[in-house]
Design an enzyme around this catalytic site. Structure first.
Site, PDB file in Angstrom:
ATOM      1  N   ASP A 108     -70.711 -39.499 -17.380  1.00  0.00           N
ATOM      2  CA  ASP A 108     -70.303 -39.388 -18.828  1.00  0.00           C
ATOM      3  C   ASP A 108     -70.541 -37.889 -19.075  1.00  0.00           C
ATOM      4  OD1 ASP A 108     -69.831 -40.068 -21.726  1.00  0.00           O
ATOM      5  OD2 ASP A 108     -71.937 -40.183 -22.020  1.00  0.00           O
ATOM      6  N   TYR A 158     -68.225 -33.080 -24.773  1.00  0.00           N
ATOM      7  CA  TYR A 158     -66.940 -32.851 -24.248  1.00  0.00           C
ATOM      8  C   TYR A 158     -65.946 -33.110 -25.283  1.00  0.00           C
ATOM      9  CZ  TYR A 158     -68.256 -33.367 -19.412  1.00  0.00           C
ATOM     10  OH  TYR A 158     -69.080 -33.228 -18.118  1.00  0.00           O
ATOM     11  N   GLY A 159     -66.335 -33.990 -26.373  1.00  0.00           N
ATOM     12  CA  GLY A 159     -65.197 -34.466 -27.219  1.00  0.00           C
ATOM     13  C   GLY A 159     -64.735 -33.622 -28.205  1.00  0.00           C
ATOM     14  N   THR A 188     -63.646 -39.647 -23.754  1.00  0.00           N
ATOM     15  CA  THR A 188     -62.982 -38.306 -23.724  1.00  0.00           C
ATOM     16  C   THR A 188     -62.387 -37.900 -22.532  1.00  0.00           C
ATOM     17  OG1 THR A 188     -64.295 -37.570 -25.270  1.00  0.00           O
ATOM     18  CG2 THR A 188     -63.445 -35.790 -24.161  1.00  0.00           C
ATOM     19  N   GLU A 221     -77.108 -39.753 -31.692  1.00  0.00           N
ATOM     20  CA  GLU A 221     -78.350 -38.889 -30.850  1.00  0.00           C
ATOM     21  C   GLU A 221     -79.468 -38.610 -31.610  1.00  0.00           C
ATOM     22  OE1 GLU A 221     -76.457 -36.149 -28.157  1.00  0.00           O
ATOM     23  OE2 GLU A 221     -75.328 -37.562 -27.040  1.00  0.00           O
ATOM     24  N   CYS A 266     -65.429 -44.621 -28.061  1.00  0.00           N
ATOM     25  CA  CYS A 266     -66.252 -43.426 -27.572  1.00  0.00           C
ATOM     26  C   CYS A 266     -67.737 -44.272 -27.193  1.00  0.00           C
ATOM     27  CB  CYS A 266     -66.651 -42.480 -28.784  1.00  0.00           C
ATOM     28  SG  CYS A 266     -68.013 -41.516 -28.752  1.00  0.00           S
ATOM     29  N   THR A 267     -68.199 -43.506 -26.209  1.00  0.00           N
ATOM     30  CA  THR A 267     -69.458 -44.099 -25.575  1.00  0.00           C
ATOM     31  C   THR A 267     -70.655 -44.614 -26.830  1.00  0.00           C
ATOM     32  OG1 THR A 267     -70.222 -42.107 -25.401  1.00  0.00           O
ATOM     33  CG2 THR A 267     -69.391 -43.300 -23.296  1.00  0.00           C
TER      34      THR A 267
END
Ligand code: DGL
Length: 282
Positions: A12, A44-45, A77, A154, A188-189
């Protein structure tokens, strides 16, 4: 090709893919897992496709160096942007999270109205729309990019009562609510961590699809079919990151839940290169 006893490789852009590892450990307790989180280059997104593809190729090259039998892109992503011209050439099978989540959404919807939430790159790629339309051409897709959810999660803003995340979610959900979707892909994760908030706001009649959960089931089915599933023994998980292991240790528990803990090492991911086109090597 790596045999049955080889580990499953999961990667990821950062920590979010640990939500998939958690499902894999729950479902496949006999499997060893090698996880790579590109914590030094996350997110990354919000990046361009070329950059995401280059990063993903290095991530995969690292996993292949660990002799994995299977590569799972837990990242929504990457799963949305990495072309099949690359994934089909890998020396081991590759699984992204989009196909199984799209199939689950197509099966779950009664009205044919499906919502998709994801990073800007995921939404821009229209990956879910294409995958759902391949199964249900009449489905109506409403897709919304939700760039603030990743930093909110996060930073620990994922509790069900968190008013900041609730307010942001209310705004992001306006379109899918107006479209009256009955199924919503958390593409999304990080979004499974705020599923209780999203569920509260969408209401009990809307089915929430967790791509990590769906991918873990797809992985189990595929490994069983190929007779590559390890059912006996107690699998281990080893974690690799491209930034400080302390940060990883602090945050990983949020995503791994009861499966927290395990060895963590830092690597230089840009030392790994995946050659594509012609013969495959790393
Ligand atoms: N892992 C990413 C995804 O699932 C979210 C974080 C990022 O933007 O890199 O799309």
């Amino acid at each position: 090709m790596a045999g049955k006893n080889a580990p499953i490789g999961v990667f990821d852009s950062g920590l979010g893919g640990l939500t998939t590892v958690r499902e894999l450990r729950r479902l496949l307790p006999g499997e060893d897992i090698v996880y790579f989180g590109d914590t030094g280059r996350v997110p990354y997104g919000t990046r361009g496709v070329d950059t995401i593809v280059e990063y993903a190729k290095q991530d995969i090259a690292f996993l292949l160096s660990q002799n994995v039998k299977y590569v799972i892109a837990a990242c929504g992503t990457v799963s949305s942007t990495l072309p099949t011209s690359i994934t089909q050439q890998l020396p081991v099978p590759y699984l992204g999270v989009v196909p199984s989540a799209a199939a689950a959404a197509a099966a779950a919807t009664k009205t044919g109205r499906i919502g998709v939430l994801g990073t800007p790159a995921t939404i821009h790629s229209r990956s879910y729309e294409k995958a759902i339309h391949a199964i249900s051409p009449q489905a109506q897709i409403t897709a919304t990019a939700c760039p603030l959810f990743v930093p909110l999660v996060e930073n620990g803003y994922f509790g069900r009562d968190n008013q900041v995340t609730r307010l942001v979610a209310q705004d992001y959900l306006k379109q899918v609510k107006a479209a009256n979707v009955d199924t919503l892909i958390l593409g999304c994760t990080h979004y499974p961590l705020i599923a209780p908030i999203l569920g509260d706001l969408m209401g009990p009649d809307v089915v929430l699809i967790d791509p990590g959960w769906e991918a873990a089931h797809a992985a189990r089915n595929w490994l069983a079919q190929q007779k590559l599933l390890r059912t006996e023994g107690c699998g281990t998980a080893r974690y690799f990151v491209s930034d400080s292991t302390d940060n990883f240790r602090q945050l990983a528990g949020w995503f791994l839940g009861e499966y927290a803990g395990g060895e963590v090492c830092r690597i230089r991911v840009d030392d790994f290169h995946l050659e594509t086109g012609g013969e495959q090597s790393i």
